[in-house]
Design a protein around this motif. Structure first.
Motif, short mmCIF file in Angstrom:
data_model
loop_
_atom_site.label_atom_id
_atom_site.label_comp_id
_atom_site.label_asym_id
_atom_site.label_seq_id
_atom_site.Cartn_x
_atom_site.Cartn_y
_atom_site.Cartn_z
N ARG A 256 10.59 46.47 -26.29
CA ARG A 256 10.42 45.38 -25.01
C ARG A 256 9.98 46.33 -23.88
O ARG A 256 10.40 47.31 -23.60
CB ARG A 256 11.70 45.12 -24.54
N PRO A 259 9.11 45.19 -17.20
CA PRO A 259 8.68 43.85 -16.72
C PRO A 259 7.34 44.24 -15.92
O PRO A 259 6.37 43.22 -15.97
CB PRO A 259 9.66 43.80 -15.56
N VAL A 262 4.65 44.03 -18.47
CA VAL A 262 4.63 42.32 -19.01
C VAL A 262 3.72 41.60 -17.98
O VAL A 262 3.06 41.01 -18.45
CB VAL A 262 6.07 41.97 -19.27
N ILE A 263 3.99 41.65 -16.80
CA ILE A 263 3.41 41.14 -15.66
C ILE A 263 1.75 41.54 -15.62
O ILE A 263 1.12 40.81 -15.62
CB ILE A 263 4.20 41.53 -14.13
N TYR A 288 7.94 36.75 -23.84
CA TYR A 288 8.01 37.80 -22.64
C TYR A 288 9.44 38.34 -22.13
O TYR A 288 9.50 39.31 -21.83
CB TYR A 288 7.45 37.19 -21.46
N LEU A 290 11.53 37.76 -19.82
CA LEU A 290 11.61 38.01 -18.16
C LEU A 290 12.86 37.19 -17.91
O LEU A 290 13.04 36.13 -18.09
CB LEU A 290 10.37 37.76 -17.61
N ASP A 291 13.71 37.83 -17.24
CA ASP A 291 14.62 37.04 -16.59
C ASP A 291 14.06 36.40 -15.33
O ASP A 291 12.82 36.36 -14.85
CB ASP A 291 16.01 37.98 -16.00
N GLY A 294 12.29 38.47 -12.90
CA GLY A 294 11.03 38.59 -13.55
C GLY A 294 10.12 37.62 -13.34
O GLY A 294 8.72 37.82 -13.24
N LEU A 298 6.46 37.41 -11.81
CA LEU A 298 5.17 37.05 -12.39
C LEU A 298 4.39 35.83 -11.72
O LEU A 298 3.09 35.84 -11.62
CB LEU A 298 5.57 36.91 -13.77
#
Length: 307
Positions: A256, A259, A262-263, A288, A290-291, A294, A298
């Protein structure tokens, strides 16, 4: 015009909420700035389901009864009551698994209770075992789906409706409630977009096309070309057809990433997708992970880039 930004809820065992909490999650996503929430369905699950594209593999073995997935119409009805702006898109509902009268009534009712915010995304489905268990020959799925959508559109028209099809037939019937949106909720088709049949269905019976999560940018570009050609052949302005695609998934098995990575990955994908004609971008929560913080970052990044 900037793209529409949506969030696709996790398919099974949501990390962010239980099934009962999903409507409140929809409200949270609206507060974060999402334009729409996307959710699909299986009517039945097998213990092992292997998606031909690899993006929907499910291992659903269990020894105790528990809830992993929601019914899309129930979820969206509850979500509609807690939101005011968020559009609710099914991506996708298995239209061939329902009689047209049932799907038309469900779609019209959700169109009414959401104030016209429901988008009916339909697909033929990929898991043959599901349809076999429902007593529907898998080979009939595509034809059944097309007939079902045509019959729904007839039931959503004013006055008594009549339809004579292979699987759906009725005379002088009325669907209640009548849809709030004239002609019924928008219909988006989820299917391989490069076929002549797909282009025709989208151009003549739809408001948009939904790419599968595993579609490459090249596949989507080819599908857009097919749909635009079909629009030209049938005298339709291609700008009236929406194109919905999922931001590029993270490679399977990847540790993982942070973040921020990922963005950045999502923004790069968004630029590539919009360049080939995508109008609706969907964030895949399954991939993804994301919480909410996050996701907010994004969405802010997407809004800023496409402002």
């Amino acid at each position: 015009m900037r793209p529409v930004f949506g969030i696709k809820l996790a398919g099974l065992v949501p990390r962010w909420a239980t099934v009962a909490e999903l409507p409140r999650l929809c409200a949270s996503l609206e507060e974060l700035g999402a334009d729409e929430v996307v959710y699909g369905e299986h009517v039945l699950y097998g213990a092992d389901m292997h998606h031909p594209g690899g993006s929907g593999n499910i291992v659903h073995r269990r020894t105790e009864q528990h809830s992993d997935g929601a019914d899309v119409f129930v979820l969206f009805s509850a979500g509609a009551a807690l939101t005011t702006r968020l559009r609710l898109c099914s991506a996708v509902v298995l239209g061939a698994a329902r009689p047209a009268a049932v799907l038309a009534r469900q779609g019209a009712a959700l169109d009414v209770v959401s104030g016209g915010r429901f988008v009916l995304g339909v697909g033929a489905g990929w898991y043959a075992g599901e349809f076999e268990a429902l007593g529907i020959p898998p080979a009939e799925r595509d034809a059944r789906l097309e007939e079902t959508v045509a019959a729904c559109r007839e039931l959503w028209s004013p006055g008594p409706s009549s339809f004579d099809g292979k699987w759906n037939s009725f005379t002088d019937m009325i669907c209640e409630p009548a849809p709030l949106t004239p002609g019924g909720p928008p219909v988006w088709w989820g299917m391989k977009g490069t076929t002549t049949a797909a282009g025709r269905r989208v151009a003549t019976m739809g408001d948009g096309w939904i790419a599968s999560e595993s579609s490459s940018v090249i596949d989507i570009a080819r599908s857009v070309d097919t749909i635009q050609t079909a629009c030209a052949d049938h005298g339709r302005d291609p700008s009236t057809v929406g194109i919905r695609a999922t931001l590029a998934l993270l490679p399977p098995g990847l540790q993982r990433p942070h973040p921020d990575a990922v963005i950045e990955h999502a923004l790069t994908s968004a630029v590539r997708l919009t360049a080939v004609g995508v109008t609706h971008l969907t964030v895949p929560l399954d991939s993804y992970e994301l919480d909410l913080d996050g996701l907010e970052r994004l969405l802010d990044a997407l809004h800023h880039h496409f402002a």
